[in-house]
Design an enzyme around this catalytic site. Structure first.
Site, PDB file in Angstrom:
ATOM      1  N   HIS A 176     -14.346 -15.093  19.071  1.00  0.00           N
ATOM      2  CA  HIS A 176     -13.478 -15.196  17.896  1.00  0.00           C
ATOM      3  C   HIS A 176     -13.759 -16.524  17.188  1.00  0.00           C
ATOM      4  CE1 HIS A 176     -10.227 -15.688  15.228  1.00  0.00           C
ATOM      5  NE2 HIS A 176      -9.629 -16.613  15.959  1.00  0.00           N
ATOM      6  N   ASN A 231     -11.693 -18.456   9.308  1.00  0.00           N
ATOM      7  CA  ASN A 231     -11.116 -17.756  10.458  1.00  0.00           C
ATOM      8  C   ASN A 231     -10.488 -16.459   9.937  1.00  0.00           C
ATOM      9  OD1 ASN A 231      -9.356 -16.775  12.427  1.00  0.00           O
ATOM     10  ND2 ASN A 231      -8.703 -18.804  13.104  1.00  0.00           N
ATOM     11  N   CYS A 246      -5.828 -12.395  16.368  1.00  0.00           N
ATOM     12  CA  CYS A 246      -7.201 -12.776  16.728  1.00  0.00           C
ATOM     13  C   CYS A 246      -7.752 -12.049  17.949  1.00  0.00           C
ATOM     14  CB  CYS A 246      -7.261 -14.282  16.935  1.00  0.00           C
ATOM     15  SG  CYS A 246      -6.662 -15.176  15.494  1.00  0.00           S
TER      16      CYS A 246
END
Lengths: 362, 72
Positions: free
Chosen positions: A265, A295, A120
């Site tokens: 993020h 995600n 991430c």
């Protein structure tokens, strides 16, 4: 402090791709019950995501993003002096997938090529590595690719994350441009490496049993499935990210209001809300894409920008971006980009058929 | 802060009706104490008391009283 300033470098263009395979959170109601899926969407904000087709790899999706970028932004391939792929879902155990992509994209041998194994935080780390390579050379362009197919590493019964991960690829072209600097802060906390982990299949434990067992969070997994300690990751995100952003702003001597967009993020909506509050940013400056893409790890920052600005033209925006997650690893960066050079997200079902090795045929 | 006030704050965090929580209640029997509620608890403890709960501390909570004891 690992604070970096890459002088005379800018982001020329940005493109993203997602697999042509839409999966809605609602479609899990048969397996988990509607109460679970509705509560999931309520809490995380995620309504749907795109999952890679069985044949599709992270490299394939990143490749589609790169091809899309170069269609919109024709660049002399011989002038791309570095190709970096950030992924934790490589095509092979070895070689680095970036080498395969160098061939597929038709880049010259005068090109530094490598993978970076981060998740991430990958956009921010990748941007800094590409920027550093440029800053200490005379190359004109560097191509940063990010690809992830984390959905393939999740136990289908894992209610905590099977509805969370979306797959995607991103391409970011850096170019040399006088007077434009990219400043970046990178941090890491390896003492929390167990917070997000997939234990099996690496060289610590190459081939353990596939037995399913009950984990401490009440979800069943095998050693080959991703495990995430949700509360640990949450505490980390809402504590470390606001601190890093404040530190960053102090070093660059700016305040949060000076940025047009805060691209965070896309972990989950609750985390984004808490960070937004703590850095005192206006909610309308923090775009969300996770409701439609889930995600997507390191791709989520460029994906959010392509989603928001893909069809917007002729406006230069000031972006503050922060990626954070597995490692644990995090970073903050900022840049200006002309929205003309941010392209709409495309769907792809392509894959590299000749990349599949068959016994006896090589 | 009195115990009653702490209970009211916890009820609000867990989105429960006022007066529904008691110190001796076991967390495993409280439906509202789910994974999202634990995240809300982390935020409340930090915002209101400056307490940064670790994952291990949260796992260690067995009763409402265990949480109340941290609300200082």
């Amino acid at each position: 402090m690992p604070f970096f300033n890459n002088e005379n470098i800018s982001i020329a263009a940005m493109a993203c791709a997602v697999p042509d395979n839409l999966v809605t959170v609602d479609s899990f109601s048969n397996a988990f019950g509607q109460e679970v899926t509705e509560r999931f969407t309520d809490g995380t904000g995620i309504k749907q995501m795109y999952k890679a087709l069985p044949e599709q790899t992270a490299g394939d999706i990143a490749y589609a993003a790169a091809e899309n970028l170069m269609e919109h932004y024709p660049v002399d391939k011989d002038k791309i002096g570095a190709l970096i792929l950030v992924t934790q879902s490589p095509d092979y155990r070895r070689p680095a997938t970036a080498c395969v992509l160098q061939k597929r994209l038709g880049l010259s041998k005068d090109c530094a090529v490598m993978d970076i194994g981060l998740g991430c935080s990958g956009f921010v780390y990748g941007l800094q590595v590409a920027g550093s390579l440029m800053a200490s050379s005379d190359m004109e362009y560097a191509m940063l690719l990010i690809g992830e197919t984390a959905s393939k590493l999740v136990n289908p019964q894992d209610k905590s994350i099977v509805m969370m991960y979306g797959d995607a690829g991103a391409a970011v072209l850096l170019k040399r441009e006088s007077g434009n600097n990219i400043k970046t802060l990178l941090r890491s906390d390896g003492s929390k490496y167990e917070a997000i982990v997939l234990p099996a299949g690496g060289f610590r434990d190459m081939n353990p049993s596939h037995e399913i067992f009950m984990c401490s969070d009440g979800n069943e997994r095998s050693l080959y499935d991703i495990f995430m300690d949700g509360t640990a990751v949450f505490s980390f995100s809402i504590n470390e990210i606001p601190v890093a952003i404040k530190d960053y702003l102090e070093v660059v001597g700016k305040n949060i209001e000076e940025f047009d967009v805060i691209a965070l993020h896309q972990a989950n909506r609750f985390i984004l809300k808490q960070i937004t509050k703590r850095i005192k940013a206006k909610t309308e400056k923090v775009p969300l894409s996770l409701d439609r893409y889930g995600n997507t790890g390191g791709i989520s920052i460029p994906l959010t920008l392509c989603d928001k600005y893909g069809s917007t033209d002729e406006e230069v925006i000031k972006v503050l971006a922060s990626g954070f997650g597995i490692g644990l690893s995090w970073g903050v960066t900022s840049f200006e980009i002309d929205t003309t050079n941010i392209y709409p997200v495309i769907l792809t079902s392509d894959y590299y058929a000749e990349g599949k090795f068959m016994p006896g045929e090589y | 802060m009195t115990e009653k006030e702490k209970l009211a704050m916890l009820e609000e965090t867990l989105e429960m009706d006022e007066g529904t929580l008691a110190p001796e209640m076991k967390l495993e029997n409280i439906d509202e104490y789910n994974s999202m509620a634990k995240l809300s608890l982390i935020v409340m403890m930090d915002d209101e008391f400056g307490v940064k709960l670790s994952s291990a501390e949260i796992k260690g909570f067995k009763t409402v009283e265990d949480i109340l004891a941290k609300m200082n």
